[in-house]
Design a protein around this motif. Structure first.
Motif, PDB file in Angstrom:
ATOM      1  N   THR A  28       0.957  -1.198   0.056  1.00 42.72           N
ATOM      2  CA  THR A  28      -0.012  -0.034  -0.129  1.00 42.72           C
ATOM      3  C   THR A  28       0.881   1.232   0.121  1.00 42.72           C
ATOM      4  OG1 THR A  28       0.043   0.103   2.458  1.00 42.72           O
ATOM      5  CG2 THR A  28      -1.690  -1.140   1.395  1.00 42.72           C
ATOM      6  N   PHE A  29       0.188   2.503  -0.396  1.00 46.63           N
ATOM      7  CA  PHE A  29       0.965   3.376  -0.319  1.00 46.63           C
ATOM      8  C   PHE A  29       1.490   4.055   1.011  1.00 46.63           C
ATOM      9  CE2 PHE A  29       1.917   8.237  -1.978  1.00 46.63           C
ATOM     10  CZ  PHE A  29       2.998   7.684  -2.646  1.00 46.63           C
ATOM     11  N   GLU A  30       0.477   3.741   2.065  1.00 46.01           N
ATOM     12  CA  GLU A  30       0.921   3.992   3.419  1.00 46.01           C
ATOM     13  C   GLU A  30       1.994   3.299   3.918  1.00 46.01           C
ATOM     14  OE1 GLU A  30      -0.463   6.598   5.312  1.00 46.01           O
ATOM     15  OE2 GLU A  30      -1.340   6.986   3.173  1.00 46.01           O
ATOM     16  N   GLU A  31       2.074   2.101   3.573  1.00 44.15           N
ATOM     17  CA  GLU A  31       3.222   1.269   3.867  1.00 44.15           C
ATOM     18  C   GLU A  31       4.379   1.937   3.585  1.00 44.15           C
ATOM     19  OE1 GLU A  31       3.344  -3.226   3.845  1.00 44.15           O
ATOM     20  OE2 GLU A  31       1.543  -2.814   2.606  1.00 44.15           O
ATOM     21  N   PHE A  32       4.304   2.308   1.909  1.00 50.12           N
ATOM     22  CA  PHE A  32       5.640   2.537   1.257  1.00 50.12           C
ATOM     23  C   PHE A  32       6.282   3.932   2.030  1.00 50.12           C
ATOM     24  CE2 PHE A  32       7.318   5.255  -2.165  1.00 50.12           C
ATOM     25  CZ  PHE A  32       7.696   4.281  -3.132  1.00 50.12           C
ATOM     26  N   LYS A  33       5.288   4.984   2.086  1.00 49.13           N
ATOM     27  CA  LYS A  33       5.698   6.026   2.886  1.00 49.13           C
ATOM     28  C   LYS A  33       6.397   5.882   4.279  1.00 49.13           C
ATOM     29  CE  LYS A  33       1.928   8.467   1.818  1.00 49.13           C
ATOM     30  NZ  LYS A  33       0.652   9.228   2.109  1.00 49.13           N
ATOM     31  N   ASP A  34       5.759   5.018   4.848  1.00 45.67           N
ATOM     32  CA  ASP A  34       6.205   4.651   6.418  1.00 45.67           C
ATOM     33  C   ASP A  34       7.590   4.082   6.170  1.00 45.67           C
ATOM     34  OD1 ASP A  34       5.858   3.966   9.082  1.00 45.67           O
ATOM     35  OD2 ASP A  34       5.668   1.951   8.593  1.00 45.67           O
ATOM     36  N   VAL A  35       7.645   3.042   5.272  1.00 43.03           N
ATOM     37  CA  VAL A  35       9.066   2.440   5.193  1.00 43.03           C
ATOM     38  C   VAL A  35      10.019   3.627   4.846  1.00 43.03           C
ATOM     39  CG1 VAL A  35      10.457   0.767   3.918  1.00 43.03           C
ATOM     40  CG2 VAL A  35       8.168   0.160   4.566  1.00 43.03           C
ATOM     41  N   LEU A  36       9.716   4.411   3.959  1.00 42.91           N
ATOM     42  CA  LEU A  36      10.767   5.436   3.395  1.00 42.91           C
ATOM     43  C   LEU A  36      10.860   6.322   4.648  1.00 42.91           C
ATOM     44  CD1 LEU A  36       9.732   6.662  -0.061  1.00 42.91           C
ATOM     45  CD2 LEU A  36      11.766   5.492   0.357  1.00 42.91           C
ATOM     46  N   ASP A  37      10.146   6.649   5.270  1.00 39.25           N
ATOM     47  CA  ASP A  37      10.454   7.651   6.495  1.00 39.25           C
ATOM     48  C   ASP A  37      10.953   7.117   7.461  1.00 39.25           C
ATOM     49  OD1 ASP A  37       9.229   9.746   4.685  1.00 39.25           O
ATOM     50  OD2 ASP A  37       7.566   9.670   5.777  1.00 39.25           O
ATOM     51  N   ASN A  38      10.546   5.918   7.943  1.00 35.02           N
ATOM     52  CA  ASN A  38      11.200   5.155   9.275  1.00 35.02           C
ATOM     53  C   ASN A  38      12.119   4.067   9.134  1.00 35.02           C
ATOM     54  OD1 ASN A  38       9.349   6.825  10.705  1.00 35.02           O
ATOM     55  ND2 ASN A  38       7.641   5.666   9.900  1.00 35.02           N
ATOM     56  N   LYS A  39      12.262   3.675   7.957  1.00 35.71           N
ATOM     57  CA  LYS A  39      13.590   2.787   8.040  1.00 35.71           C
ATOM     58  C   LYS A  39      14.474   2.833   6.865  1.00 35.71           C
ATOM     59  CE  LYS A  39      13.698  -2.274   7.061  1.00 35.71           C
ATOM     60  NZ  LYS A  39      12.869  -3.533   6.598  1.00 35.71           N
ATOM     61  N   GLY A  40      13.908   3.470   5.706  1.00 33.79           N
ATOM     62  CA  GLY A  40      14.820   3.592   4.624  1.00 33.79           C
ATOM     63  C   GLY A  40      14.914   2.279   3.729  1.00 33.79           C
ATOM     64  N   GLY A  41      15.976   2.361   2.923  1.00 38.76           N
ATOM     65  CA  GLY A  41      16.348   1.264   2.036  1.00 38.76           C
ATOM     66  C   GLY A  41      15.433   1.275   0.844  1.00 38.76           C
ATOM     67  N   PHE A  42      15.907   0.052   0.247  1.00 36.91           N
ATOM     68  CA  PHE A  42      14.915   0.083  -1.198  1.00 36.91           C
ATOM     69  C   PHE A  42      13.497  -0.690  -0.819  1.00 36.91           C
ATOM     70  CE2 PHE A  42      19.172  -1.264  -2.870  1.00 36.91           C
ATOM     71  CZ  PHE A  42      19.280  -0.275  -3.632  1.00 36.91           C
ATOM     72  N   VAL A  43      12.547   0.015  -1.295  1.00 39.68           N
ATOM     73  CA  VAL A  43      11.019  -0.408  -1.329  1.00 39.68           C
ATOM     74  C   VAL A  43      10.659  -1.157  -2.516  1.00 39.68           C
ATOM     75  CG1 VAL A  43       8.833   0.260  -0.735  1.00 39.68           C
ATOM     76  CG2 VAL A  43      10.840   1.638   0.226  1.00 39.68           C
ATOM     77  N   ALA A  44      10.257  -2.197  -2.500  1.00 38.51           N
ATOM     78  CA  ALA A  44       9.877  -3.272  -3.417  1.00 38.51           C
ATOM     79  C   ALA A  44       8.427  -3.023  -3.663  1.00 38.51           C
ATOM     80  CB  ALA A  44      10.310  -4.678  -3.485  1.00 38.51           C
ATOM     81  N   ALA A  45       7.851  -2.406  -4.599  1.00 39.09           N
ATOM     82  CA  ALA A  45       6.712  -2.062  -4.802  1.00 39.09           C
ATOM     83  C   ALA A  45       6.096  -2.370  -6.135  1.00 39.09           C
ATOM     84  CB  ALA A  45       6.300  -0.743  -4.410  1.00 39.09           C
TER      85      ALA A  45
END
Lengths: 490, 490
Positions: free
Chosen positions: B422-439
């Motif tokens: 989901t796009f919520e998860e997408f933003k959450d991972v980017l902001d709080n974990k970083g790294g590559f987001v596989a989407a």
């Protein structure tokens, strides 16, 4: 054996230009005065680089990299430097192009730099601006740095390798606590260059110092190595400058010495360039093409099969592959040219043109007799060698060729240093024999300038090993303490 | 142990900038956006160069050199190329300075070039203008050429190594008879880069292709290797482009194929740059300073004596000199720092800051016991080793450190590839974990652009080993054939 190459006797200059292009060393580009160094030529330059780099590191130097661009204002800081370089430099004034209304590409007038940038013609100014930040105390000295880089000097009349708007070089820039140490460094690097020219490139050189007229812009003393080309013209093959405190003063680089006092730092700079490629060509090559000293040859041994039909080729290749493996183990660079698209005669011509030191041919008779035919590029002679002996034979011949090329060039050079005592003789030797003219000179820039006007000859150097000998100036008759070497030069 | 270095947790970006300067890798120069690469940094770059150059030659490439300047008109010939590079380039408009009446140095308005010259931002145009002269027939193909050079892109916001107006790189430019062969070449060079990054620099990378948006200006396909930095941002570490016939058409480079028909030549280009120095720093280093993989360390082992008085130093030096000789025989780069001007603690700090993989200390107790104390830079652990075992121990540890650094970076990278749906998860991972987001992504440039606007994340690549998997786009819900890797990036 014609390669459609103009002979040296016909037109030396044309021979040179044709050879550089036909041997695949370099060619002119679409950019005025800038050359393309082709893979074969670049492979030779890489060998020079590797050897020089090793010598620099053995003498304690490290490589670094400084900016391509130099702010215009830096040039104003060292007065003689601006005189020497500002009149022929590439100036960056803008940082953007844009697409015009008619679709053409133009410089964006709104993207003008506040201060123009000069494409480095040499890097003393930007480097001494940096050294100011690196040097506070005698503990920070010496700094022994070299840079491999491209530089640009806007020459109006260019020639491949000898004089190009852009060229490749190395420039060493060192900083020292004492005058004595800086002078020792400048002398050491002249010796490194001379050793490299003679023992690696097989080019004999005279070591000396330049007269004030011929010194580098900003130097107190310029040491040089001067080589002699086959047409009797000299070529400056490398220079090493003692810069005194000129750049330290211009860029305010001071240090605290061991006594706790502030002093300006002492400097040297030294460089050789792709010009050495021109020296290489004009020292050794002949009317059949390039002649390369084995140390510099990208291919040291080429092997050409002579055969009819696939079966013969297969049998020959089996022999050749064994030889190739043995030579590679000895770090001899070998190429087996078994292309079926070209005839042996074409290949012989090609490798002769490209200066490959040794050519090995093997045909059905050799196969039957257990022999190879080996041809030397330098002497154009051939010998038949038994397969059992061929590896040692090739190895020995490579050493012999390297030595032979140096000795041949040395003989030529030595027989072209002519002592003259009158101005008539001076002109006669220059016009009819060429080479270095060893003549007395009264030591004034005016006489030097006058001789240049009258004869196009310049003082190449005051040789370090010249004999102290009282005499009278060849032009003015004024007293002189020793002969200097004049020549027409590249 | 303070080195006055900002910690990564405090401010990653500041930590990076400080470390690059304090570890003597590089510094800003007096020229806007241009850096000075200092000797220690340049020594690391030289090791990268040597290894890459070897790999290029092993895959059949030769080096050559093309002009620094590109005539403005060349840029107009390949439409997307001019869009990509003309807006940020240094333009040479004049070829002379002069001294004004007030003594200041100014551009001579009379020395204006007829056609402006661009300082190369990349060399496709000048090289394909040259290749036209080199290529007539399929027999002239392939051309496999590489160039080591400086290039200039007028970046407005610069950072040492990561983004500088001038940088050093290599650019390969190859010409082929068929599309298939050109694609194979582009893929091969991506694999060469990946092998180099992982096995020489200990930097794990994802191999993939760029989306149309992120492709090189003029390419039909851009292959890339993408690395992940410790702060969770991606870094493009190398690219290899399949250029189709775009440059051959723009510069009219045709050849006669085996069937005797004329066709345009197929092209690739590929490059890595001093940006890799930034990747090196940000992959391995820590709050104590640089951490260097042994393959890239200018000094692999440093030895520090701990002593009181000259007699102890002499006894220690005797032991150390034996060790140094043995290590040098094994081609291990070792430095014995017996300077009396600095204390051991100062030296420990210094070599830790500079990332020397192994530090050996020897004091009077070690001397009495026949031992050395060995400290590892990567783990910051120490062991006491018997003199008889120390050579083997050091050799093994160098291998172990090289492997450990890669594995550590690989663990970090693997734990930072996060699948989101989901796009919520997408933003959450980017902001709080970083790294590559596989989407999942719907394949349109519009969606890619929109996601970039909303999150600053771009598609780093479509990984070559991605699993084919039907899904729905994380932003639009439109169908997708597989996940792509998004990240914020350098």
């Amino acid at each position: 054996m014609s390669k459609n190459l103009t002979t040296r006797a016909e037109d030396y200059s044309k021979w040179y230009n044709e050879l550089v292009v036909k041997a695949d060393l370099a060619e002119n580009s679409g950019v005025r005065g800038c050359m393309v160094i082709k893979p074969y030529g670049y492979a030779i330059w890489e060998k020079m680089q590797a050897e020089l780099d090793k010598k620099f590191k053995e003498t304690g130097h490290q490589n670094a990299y400084f900016p391509l661009f130099i702010p215009k204002s830096y040039f104003s800081k060292e007065a003689s430097h601006v005189d020497g370089f500002a009149k022929e430099c590439a100036v960056v004034t803008h940082y953007r192009l844009k697409t015009a209304e008619d679709g053409s590409i133009e410089v964006d007038p709104e993207a003008k730099l506040e201060e123009e940038l000069i494409v480095r013609p040499t890097s003393e100014t930007i480097i001494w601006d940096t050294y100011r930040k690196w040097i506070q105390s005698y503990r920070d000295l010496p700094i022994l740095v070299n840079q491999w880089a491209n530089v640009v000097r806007w020459e109006m009349r260019t020639r491949l390798f000898l004089r190009t708007a852009e060229f490749l070089w190395q420039e060493g820039h060192t900083a020292h606590a004492t005058q004595q140490e800086a002078i020792a460094e400048a002398e050491q690097m002249m010796n490194v260059y001379a050793d490299f020219a003679e023992n690696f490139m097989a080019i004999p050189v005279v070591k000396g110092v330049k007269t004030a007229n011929e010194r580098f812009a900003g130097a107190l003393e310029t040491y040089c190595i001067e080589a002699l080309m086959q047409d009797g013209k000299a070529l400056q093959a490398g220079t090493s400058h003692f810069l005194g405190q000129n750049f330290a003063k211009a860029f305010d680089v001071k240090f605290t010495n061991q006594e706790g006092k502030q002093d300006y730092v002492w400097a040297t700079s030294w460089g050789v360039s792709t010009r050495l490629m021109g020296a290489l060509v004009m020292t050794h090559s002949d009317d059949n093409g390039l002649v390369l000293p084995p140390n510099l040859a990208p291919i040291q041994v080429v092997i050409v099969p002579i055969y009819k039909g696939d079966d013969q080729l297969a049998a020959i290749s089996e022999e050749v592959n064994k030889l190739v493996a043995k030579l590679r183990k000895l770090n001899i660079s070998v190429k087996y040219d078994d292309r079926t698209t070209q005839k042996p005669g074409w290949k012989f011509n090609e490798y002769e043109l490209k200066g490959v030191p040794l050519r090995v041919a093997i045909g059905p008779n050799d196969l039957a007799n257990g022999t190879f035919e080996v041809a030397r590029r330098d002497t154009l002679t051939k010998e038949v060698v038994a397969a059992a002996d061929v590896v040692t034979y090739l190895q020995d011949k490579l050493d012999e060729i390297q030595a032979n090329l140096f000795n041949k060039a040395l003989d030529y050079r030595n027989s072209h240093i002519t002592e003259v005592n009158t101005f008539e003789e001076f002109k006669d030797v220059l016009d009819n024999k060429g080479g270095f003219v060893a003549a007395h000179w009264d030591g004034t820039p005016e006489t030097e300038e006058k001789i240049k006007e009258l004869t196009k000859a310049t003082i190449r150097c005051i040789a370090l090993d010249r004999v102290e000998e009282l005499g009278t100036c060849v032009l003015t008759g004024a007293p002189s303490a020793g002969r200097v070497l004049f020549a027409r030069a590249y």
